[in-house]
Design a protein around this motif. Structure first.
Motif, PDB file in Angstrom:
ATOM      1  N   MET A   7       0.848  -1.203   0.000  1.00 14.34           N
ATOM      2  CA  MET A   7       0.000   0.000   0.000  1.00 14.34           C
ATOM      3  C   MET A   7       0.877   1.243   0.000  1.00 14.34           C
ATOM      4  N   ASP A   8       0.586   2.189  -0.891  1.00 14.19           N
ATOM      5  CA  ASP A   8       1.393   3.396  -0.934  1.00 14.19           C
ATOM      6  C   ASP A   8       0.974   4.353   0.163  1.00 14.19           C
ATOM      7  N   ASP A   9       1.747   5.428   0.315  1.00 12.06           N
ATOM      8  CA  ASP A   9       1.507   6.368   1.404  1.00 12.06           C
ATOM      9  C   ASP A   9       0.131   7.003   1.326  1.00 12.06           C
ATOM     10  N   LYS A  10      -0.307   7.292   0.089  1.00  7.62           N
ATOM     11  CA  LYS A  10      -1.600   7.947  -0.056  1.00  7.62           C
ATOM     12  C   LYS A  10      -2.719   7.077   0.477  1.00  7.62           C
ATOM     13  N   VAL A  11      -2.653   5.777   0.178  1.00  7.69           N
ATOM     14  CA  VAL A  11      -3.664   4.843   0.660  1.00  7.69           C
ATOM     15  C   VAL A  11      -3.557   4.680   2.168  1.00  7.69           C
ATOM     16  N   ASN A  12      -2.321   4.635   2.665  1.00  8.10           N
ATOM     17  CA  ASN A  12      -2.104   4.461   4.100  1.00  8.10           C
ATOM     18  C   ASN A  12      -2.718   5.586   4.922  1.00  8.10           C
ATOM     19  N   VAL A  13      -2.733   6.778   4.376  1.00 12.03           N
ATOM     20  CA  VAL A  13      -3.295   7.911   5.105  1.00 12.03           C
ATOM     21  C   VAL A  13      -4.788   7.719   5.320  1.00 12.03           C
ATOM     22  N   THR A  14      -5.450   7.069   4.353  1.00  9.47           N
ATOM     23  CA  THR A  14      -6.904   6.927   4.389  1.00  9.47           C
ATOM     24  C   THR A  14      -7.341   5.601   5.005  1.00  9.47           C
ATOM     25  N   PHE A  15      -6.588   4.549   4.772  1.00  7.94           N
ATOM     26  CA  PHE A  15      -7.029   3.210   5.166  1.00  7.94           C
ATOM     27  C   PHE A  15      -6.118   2.577   6.218  1.00  7.94           C
ATOM     28  N   ILE A  16      -6.744   1.713   7.012  1.00  6.52           N
ATOM     29  CA  ILE A  16      -6.041   0.979   8.064  1.00  6.52           C
ATOM     30  C   ILE A  16      -6.091  -0.502   7.727  1.00  6.52           C
ATOM     31  N   LEU A  17      -4.960  -1.163   7.847  1.00  9.61           N
ATOM     32  CA  LEU A  17      -4.887  -2.596   7.595  1.00  9.61           C
ATOM     33  C   LEU A  17      -5.326  -3.367   8.842  1.00  9.61           C
ATOM     34  N   ILE A  18      -6.265  -4.272   8.659  1.00  7.17           N
ATOM     35  CA  ILE A  18      -6.751  -5.108   9.768  1.00  7.17           C
ATOM     36  C   ILE A  18      -5.915  -6.379   9.796  1.00  7.17           C
ATOM     37  N   ASP A  19      -5.143  -6.547  10.866  1.00  2.80           N
ATOM     38  CA  ASP A  19      -4.168  -7.639  10.919  1.00  2.80           C
ATOM     39  C   ASP A  19      -4.412  -8.555  12.121  1.00  2.80           C
ATOM     40  N   GLY A  20      -5.679  -8.884  12.370  1.00  2.00           N
ATOM     41  CA  GLY A  20      -5.969  -9.724  13.522  1.00  2.00           C
ATOM     42  C   GLY A  20      -6.470 -11.110  13.184  1.00  2.00           C
ATOM     43  N   TYR A  21      -6.614 -11.389  11.898  1.00  2.00           N
ATOM     44  CA  TYR A  21      -7.142 -12.693  11.495  1.00  2.00           C
ATOM     45  C   TYR A  21      -6.050 -13.756  11.530  1.00  2.00           C
ATOM     46  N   VAL A  22      -6.462 -14.965  11.806  1.00  2.00           N
ATOM     47  CA  VAL A  22      -5.524 -16.095  11.907  1.00  2.00           C
ATOM     48  C   VAL A  22      -5.760 -17.053  10.745  1.00  2.00           C
ATOM     49  N   GLU A  23      -4.717 -17.261   9.938  1.00  2.00           N
ATOM     50  CA  GLU A  23      -4.778 -18.191   8.800  1.00  2.00           C
ATOM     51  C   GLU A  23      -5.990 -17.902   7.906  1.00  2.00           C
ATOM     52  N   LEU A  24      -6.232 -16.631   7.626  1.00  2.00           N
ATOM     53  CA  LEU A  24      -7.415 -16.264   6.851  1.00  2.00           C
ATOM     54  C   LEU A  24      -7.359 -16.822   5.431  1.00  2.00           C
ATOM     55  N   HIS A  25      -6.162 -16.805   4.826  1.00  2.00           N
ATOM     56  CA  HIS A  25      -6.031 -17.300   3.462  1.00  2.00           C
ATOM     57  C   HIS A  25      -6.387 -18.782   3.355  1.00  2.00           C
ATOM     58  N   LYS A  26      -6.233 -19.504   4.457  1.00  2.00           N
ATOM     59  CA  LYS A  26      -6.472 -20.939   4.473  1.00  2.00           C
ATOM     60  C   LYS A  26      -7.910 -21.291   4.847  1.00  2.00           C
TER      61      LYS A  26
ATOM     62  N   THR B   6      -1.552  -0.328  10.935  1.00  2.00           N
ATOM     63  CA  THR B   6      -1.877  -1.739  11.072  1.00  2.00           C
ATOM     64  C   THR B   6      -2.557  -1.968  12.419  1.00  2.00           C
ATOM     65  N   LEU B   7      -3.785  -2.437  12.379  1.00  5.48           N
ATOM     66  CA  LEU B   7      -4.577  -2.668  13.584  1.00  5.48           C
ATOM     67  C   LEU B   7      -4.413  -4.106  14.043  1.00  5.48           C
ATOM     68  N   LYS B   8      -3.981  -4.294  15.292  1.00 10.48           N
ATOM     69  CA  LYS B   8      -3.793  -5.640  15.830  1.00 10.48           C
ATOM     70  C   LYS B   8      -5.124  -6.175  16.365  1.00 10.48           C
TER      71      LYS B   8
END
Length: 306
Positions: free
Chosen positions: A1-20, A170-172
Protein backbone atom coordinates in the motif's frame (compact mmCIF):
# COMPACT_ATOMS: atom_id res chain seq x y z
CA UNK A 1 0.00 0.00 0.00
CA UNK A 2 1.39 3.40 -0.93
CA UNK A 3 1.51 6.37 1.40
CA UNK A 4 -1.60 7.95 -0.06
CA UNK A 5 -3.66 4.84 0.66
CA UNK A 6 -2.10 4.46 4.10
CA UNK A 7 -3.30 7.91 5.11
CA UNK A 8 -6.90 6.93 4.39
CA UNK A 9 -7.03 3.21 5.17
CA UNK A 10 -6.04 0.98 8.06
CA UNK A 11 -4.89 -2.60 7.59
CA UNK A 12 -6.75 -5.11 9.77
CA UNK A 13 -4.17 -7.64 10.92
CA UNK A 14 -5.97 -9.72 13.52
CA UNK A 15 -7.14 -12.69 11.50
CA UNK A 16 -5.52 -16.10 11.91
CA UNK A 17 -4.78 -18.19 8.80
CA UNK A 18 -7.41 -16.26 6.85
CA UNK A 19 -6.03 -17.30 3.46
CA UNK A 20 -6.47 -20.94 4.47
CA UNK A 21 -9.82 -20.84 6.30
CA UNK A 22 -11.57 -17.83 4.72
CA UNK A 23 -14.55 -19.82 3.41
CA UNK A 24 -14.92 -21.75 6.65
CA UNK A 25 -14.87 -18.48 8.61
CA UNK A 26 -17.41 -16.97 6.23
CA UNK A 27 -19.89 -19.86 6.44
CA UNK A 28 -19.57 -20.10 10.24
CA UNK A 29 -20.00 -16.38 10.88
CA UNK A 30 -22.83 -16.04 8.36
CA UNK A 31 -24.62 -18.92 10.10
CA UNK A 32 -24.08 -17.31 13.50
CA UNK A 33 -25.28 -13.93 12.22
CA UNK A 34 -28.48 -15.47 10.82
CA UNK A 35 -29.07 -17.31 14.11
CA UNK A 36 -28.53 -14.11 16.10
CA UNK A 37 -30.99 -12.18 13.94
CA UNK A 38 -33.60 -14.93 13.96
CA UNK A 39 -33.38 -15.81 17.68
CA UNK A 40 -33.40 -12.24 18.94
CA UNK A 41 -36.09 -11.11 16.51
CA UNK A 42 -38.33 -14.05 17.45
CA UNK A 43 -38.28 -13.19 21.16
CA UNK A 44 -38.85 -9.48 20.40
CA UNK A 45 -41.79 -10.43 18.16
CA UNK A 46 -43.35 -12.57 20.89
CA UNK A 47 -43.06 -9.75 23.43
CA UNK A 48 -44.52 -7.25 20.98
CA UNK A 49 -47.33 -9.57 19.85
CA UNK A 50 -48.64 -10.83 23.21
CA UNK A 51 -50.46 -8.48 25.54
CA UNK A 52 -49.50 -10.35 28.72
CA UNK A 53 -45.84 -9.65 27.91
CA UNK A 54 -46.38 -5.89 27.73
CA UNK A 55 -44.82 -5.44 31.15
CA UNK A 56 -41.65 -3.52 32.13
CA UNK A 57 -39.61 -6.69 32.70
CA UNK A 58 -40.32 -8.03 29.20
CA UNK A 59 -39.98 -4.60 27.59
CA UNK A 60 -36.46 -4.34 29.01
CA UNK A 61 -35.69 -7.84 27.73
CA UNK A 62 -36.90 -6.82 24.26
CA UNK A 63 -34.71 -3.70 24.42
CA UNK A 64 -31.71 -5.85 25.39
CA UNK A 65 -32.29 -8.16 22.44
CA UNK A 66 -32.76 -5.23 20.03
CA UNK A 67 -29.45 -3.92 21.34
CA UNK A 68 -27.83 -7.26 20.44
CA UNK A 69 -29.29 -7.07 16.92
CA UNK A 70 -27.90 -3.55 16.45
CA UNK A 71 -24.51 -4.61 17.85
CA UNK A 72 -24.30 -7.57 15.46
CA UNK A 73 -25.50 -5.56 12.46
CA UNK A 74 -22.71 -3.03 13.02
CA UNK A 75 -19.98 -5.67 13.15
CA UNK A 76 -20.93 -8.79 11.16
CA UNK A 77 -21.27 -7.36 7.62
CA UNK A 78 -17.74 -5.95 7.78
CA UNK A 79 -16.40 -9.29 9.07
CA UNK A 80 -18.10 -11.20 6.26
CA UNK A 81 -16.67 -8.80 3.67
CA UNK A 82 -13.17 -9.19 5.17
CA UNK A 83 -13.34 -12.97 5.00
CA UNK A 84 -13.82 -12.87 1.22
CA UNK A 85 -11.52 -9.92 0.48
CA UNK A 86 -7.91 -10.15 -0.60
CA UNK A 87 -7.01 -7.16 1.58
CA UNK A 88 -8.63 -6.52 4.96
CA UNK A 89 -8.76 -2.74 5.23
CA UNK A 90 -11.04 -0.12 6.73
CA UNK A 91 -11.12 3.64 6.32
CA UNK A 92 -10.32 5.72 9.39
CA UNK A 93 -13.79 7.30 9.37
CA UNK A 94 -15.44 3.87 9.20
CA UNK A 95 -13.15 2.72 11.99
CA UNK A 96 -14.29 5.63 14.16
CA UNK A 97 -17.94 4.81 13.46
CA UNK A 98 -17.40 1.14 14.34
CA UNK A 99 -15.67 2.20 17.56
CA UNK A 100 -18.58 4.52 18.41
CA UNK A 101 -21.28 1.93 17.74
CA UNK A 102 -19.35 -0.88 19.44
CA UNK A 103 -18.82 0.93 22.74
CA UNK A 104 -22.07 2.89 22.91
CA UNK A 105 -24.11 -0.31 22.40
CA UNK A 106 -21.90 -2.21 24.84
CA UNK A 107 -22.41 0.47 27.49
CA UNK A 108 -26.16 0.48 26.78
CA UNK A 109 -26.17 -3.22 27.61
CA UNK A 110 -24.99 -2.52 31.15
CA UNK A 111 -27.53 0.28 31.65
CA UNK A 112 -30.36 -1.91 30.34
CA UNK A 113 -29.32 -4.69 32.73
CA UNK A 114 -29.31 -2.11 35.54
CA UNK A 115 -32.83 -1.00 34.57
CA UNK A 116 -33.95 -4.64 34.58
CA UNK A 117 -32.49 -5.19 38.04
CA UNK A 118 -34.26 -2.07 39.32
CA UNK A 119 -37.54 -3.34 37.91
CA UNK A 120 -37.08 -6.69 39.68
CA UNK A 121 -36.10 -4.91 42.90
CA UNK A 122 -39.26 -2.78 42.93
CA UNK A 123 -41.43 -5.74 41.93
CA UNK A 124 -40.17 -8.04 44.68
CA UNK A 125 -39.14 -5.65 47.45
CA UNK A 126 -41.82 -2.95 46.98
CA UNK A 127 -44.76 -4.76 45.34
CA UNK A 128 -47.42 -2.29 46.58
CA UNK A 129 -45.57 0.62 44.95
CA UNK A 130 -44.70 -1.17 41.71
CA UNK A 131 -47.55 0.23 39.59
CA UNK A 132 -46.82 3.82 40.65
CA UNK A 133 -43.04 3.54 40.21
CA UNK A 134 -42.72 1.49 37.03
CA UNK A 135 -45.11 3.55 34.91
CA UNK A 136 -44.98 3.61 31.13
CA UNK A 137 -43.36 7.05 31.25
CA UNK A 138 -40.64 5.94 33.68
CA UNK A 139 -39.91 2.83 31.60
CA UNK A 140 -39.54 4.98 28.47
CA UNK A 141 -37.22 7.37 30.33
CA UNK A 142 -35.01 4.48 31.47
CA UNK A 143 -34.82 3.14 27.91
CA UNK A 144 -34.04 6.61 26.54
CA UNK A 145 -31.26 7.15 29.09
CA UNK A 146 -29.81 3.66 28.51
CA UNK A 147 -29.28 4.42 24.81
CA UNK A 148 -28.68 8.17 24.80
CA UNK A 149 -26.17 8.59 27.66
CA UNK A 150 -23.59 6.07 26.32
CA UNK A 151 -23.96 7.46 22.79
CA UNK A 152 -23.23 11.00 23.97
CA UNK A 153 -20.31 9.90 26.14
CA UNK A 154 -18.65 7.73 23.47
CA UNK A 155 -19.15 10.46 20.87
CA UNK A 156 -16.66 12.69 22.75
CA UNK A 157 -13.52 10.54 22.16
CA UNK A 158 -14.67 9.89 18.59
CA UNK A 159 -14.87 13.63 17.87
CA UNK A 160 -11.54 14.25 19.60
CA UNK A 161 -9.84 11.39 17.72
CA UNK A 162 -11.12 12.28 14.24
CA UNK A 163 -8.52 15.04 13.50
CA UNK A 164 -5.62 13.13 15.08
CA UNK A 165 -2.70 12.14 12.88
CA UNK A 166 -1.91 8.45 12.44
CA UNK A 167 1.65 7.14 12.59
CA UNK A 168 0.72 3.45 12.38
CA UNK A 169 -1.66 1.87 9.91
CA UNK A 170 -1.88 -1.74 11.07
CA UNK A 171 -4.58 -2.67 13.58
CA UNK A 172 -3.79 -5.64 15.83
CA UNK A 173 -7.34 -6.94 15.84
CA UNK A 174 -10.31 -7.71 13.63
CA UNK A 175 -12.35 -4.65 14.55
CA UNK A 176 -11.91 -1.09 15.77
CA UNK A 177 -12.09 -1.39 19.54
CA UNK A 178 -9.91 0.43 22.07
CA UNK A 179 -6.71 -0.73 20.32
CA UNK A 180 -7.24 1.69 17.44
CA UNK A 181 -5.99 4.51 19.69
CA UNK A 182 -2.51 2.93 19.56
CA UNK A 183 -2.33 4.06 15.93
CA UNK A 184 -2.19 7.73 16.88
CA UNK A 185 1.16 9.49 16.73
CA UNK A 186 0.67 10.96 20.19
CA UNK A 187 -1.10 9.11 22.97
CA UNK A 188 -3.72 11.32 24.59
CA UNK A 189 -3.75 11.36 28.39
CA UNK A 190 -7.08 13.19 28.27
CA UNK A 191 -8.68 10.41 26.21
CA UNK A 192 -7.30 7.72 28.53
CA UNK A 193 -8.60 9.50 31.64
CA UNK A 194 -11.94 10.18 29.96
CA UNK A 195 -12.16 6.52 28.95
CA UNK A 196 -11.74 5.49 32.58
CA UNK A 197 -14.44 7.97 33.62
CA UNK A 198 -16.83 6.46 31.08
CA UNK A 199 -15.90 3.01 32.34
CA UNK A 200 -16.88 3.99 35.89
CA UNK A 201 -20.14 5.67 34.85
CA UNK A 202 -21.58 3.18 32.39
CA UNK A 203 -19.94 -0.11 33.40
CA UNK A 204 -18.69 -0.24 36.99
CA UNK A 205 -21.49 1.84 38.57
CA UNK A 206 -24.33 -0.13 36.88
CA UNK A 207 -22.62 -3.41 37.81
CA UNK A 208 -22.36 -2.38 41.49
CA UNK A 209 -26.00 -1.25 41.40
CA UNK A 210 -27.10 -4.57 39.89
CA UNK A 211 -25.20 -6.59 42.48
CA UNK A 212 -26.66 -4.42 45.27
CA UNK A 213 -30.28 -4.81 44.07
CA UNK A 214 -30.01 -8.57 43.62
CA UNK A 215 -28.36 -8.94 47.01
CA UNK A 216 -31.30 -7.05 48.54
CA UNK A 217 -33.74 -9.22 46.61
CA UNK A 218 -32.13 -12.46 47.80
CA UNK A 219 -31.98 -11.24 51.41
CA UNK A 220 -35.66 -10.28 51.41
CA UNK A 221 -36.89 -13.39 49.60
CA UNK A 222 -34.85 -15.63 51.89
CA UNK A 223 -37.19 -14.61 54.71
CA UNK A 224 -40.28 -15.56 52.69
CA UNK A 225 -41.77 -18.84 51.59
CA UNK A 226 -40.05 -21.31 49.32
CA UNK A 227 -42.42 -20.40 46.47
CA UNK A 228 -41.43 -16.72 46.68
CA UNK A 229 -37.75 -17.64 46.63
CA UNK A 230 -38.32 -19.88 43.60
CA UNK A 231 -40.09 -17.12 41.64
CA UNK A 232 -37.39 -14.60 42.54
CA UNK A 233 -34.66 -16.97 41.39
CA UNK A 234 -36.59 -17.74 38.20
CA UNK A 235 -36.67 -14.08 37.14
CA UNK A 236 -33.33 -12.89 38.56
CA UNK A 237 -31.04 -15.79 37.68
CA UNK A 238 -31.11 -15.23 33.88
CA UNK A 239 -30.19 -11.57 34.41
CA UNK A 240 -27.26 -12.50 36.66
CA UNK A 241 -25.99 -15.11 34.19
CA UNK A 242 -26.09 -12.54 31.38
CA UNK A 243 -24.35 -9.94 33.58
CA UNK A 244 -21.52 -12.30 34.62
CA UNK A 245 -20.94 -13.46 31.05
CA UNK A 246 -20.94 -9.94 29.62
CA UNK A 247 -18.79 -8.50 32.41
CA UNK A 248 -16.06 -11.10 31.92
CA UNK A 249 -15.80 -10.39 28.19
CA UNK A 250 -15.92 -6.62 28.77
CA UNK A 251 -13.10 -6.78 31.34
CA UNK A 252 -10.87 -8.33 28.71
CA UNK A 253 -11.83 -5.85 26.00
CA UNK A 254 -11.70 -2.65 28.04
CA UNK A 255 -9.16 -3.15 30.83
CA UNK A 256 -6.59 -5.61 29.50
CA UNK A 257 -6.32 -4.01 26.07
CA UNK A 258 -6.09 -0.50 27.54
CA UNK A 259 -3.31 -1.68 29.86
CA UNK A 260 -1.31 -2.59 26.78
CA UNK A 261 -1.02 -6.26 27.69
CA UNK A 262 0.39 -8.23 24.77
CA UNK A 263 -1.53 -11.36 23.86
CA UNK A 264 -0.76 -13.90 21.16
CA UNK A 265 -2.63 -13.22 17.93
CA UNK A 266 -4.72 -16.37 18.28
CA UNK A 267 -5.86 -15.34 21.78
CA UNK A 268 -6.92 -11.89 20.58
CA UNK A 269 -8.78 -13.46 17.67
CA UNK A 270 -10.64 -16.01 19.79
CA UNK A 271 -11.57 -13.52 22.53
CA UNK A 272 -12.91 -11.00 20.01
CA UNK A 273 -14.97 -13.71 18.31
CA UNK A 274 -16.40 -14.66 21.70
CA UNK A 275 -17.51 -11.06 22.26
CA UNK A 276 -19.15 -11.01 18.83
CA UNK A 277 -20.74 -14.46 19.02
CA UNK A 278 -21.33 -15.54 22.58
CA UNK A 279 -23.35 -12.71 24.05
CA UNK A 280 -25.74 -11.82 21.17
CA UNK A 281 -26.51 -15.53 20.75
CA UNK A 282 -26.56 -16.25 24.48
CA UNK A 283 -29.20 -13.65 25.43
CA UNK A 284 -32.21 -14.99 23.50
CA UNK A 285 -31.42 -18.56 24.55
CA UNK A 286 -31.26 -17.60 28.23
CA UNK A 287 -34.40 -15.48 28.20
CA UNK A 288 -36.28 -17.78 25.86
CA UNK A 289 -35.67 -20.89 27.95
CA UNK A 290 -35.47 -19.49 31.48
CA UNK A 291 -38.35 -16.97 31.45
CA UNK A 292 -41.51 -19.03 31.91
CA UNK A 293 -43.95 -16.77 30.04
CA UNK A 294 -41.64 -16.28 27.06
CA UNK A 295 -40.90 -20.00 26.88
CA UNK A 296 -44.62 -20.79 26.88
CA UNK A 297 -45.26 -18.52 23.90
CA UNK A 298 -42.11 -19.74 22.17
CA UNK A 299 -43.23 -23.34 22.55
CA UNK A 300 -46.68 -22.45 21.20
CA UNK A 301 -45.16 -20.67 18.19
CA UNK A 302 -43.00 -23.64 17.22
CA UNK A 303 -45.87 -26.09 17.71
CA UNK A 304 -47.96 -24.05 15.23
CA UNK A 305 -45.10 -23.99 12.74
CA UNK A 306 -44.70 -27.77 12.96
Amino acid sequence: MDDKVNVTFILIDGYVELHKYRYLYFVMMLTVYILIMCCNSTIVYLIWNHQNLHKPMYIFIAALLINSVLFSTVNYPKLLIDFLSERQIISYSACLFQYFAYYSLTASEFLLLAAMSYDRYVSICKPLQYQTIMTKTNVNVLLFVAWLVPACQVAVPVVLSSPKKLCAFTLKGIMCNSTFQTLHCVKSTVLNVYGLVILVIVVISPTIFILFTYTRIFIITYRNSREVRRKAAQTCLPHLIVLINFSCLSVYDVLLLRMGTEFPKIVRFIMTLQILIYHPLFNPIIYGLKMKEIYKHLKSLFSKMC
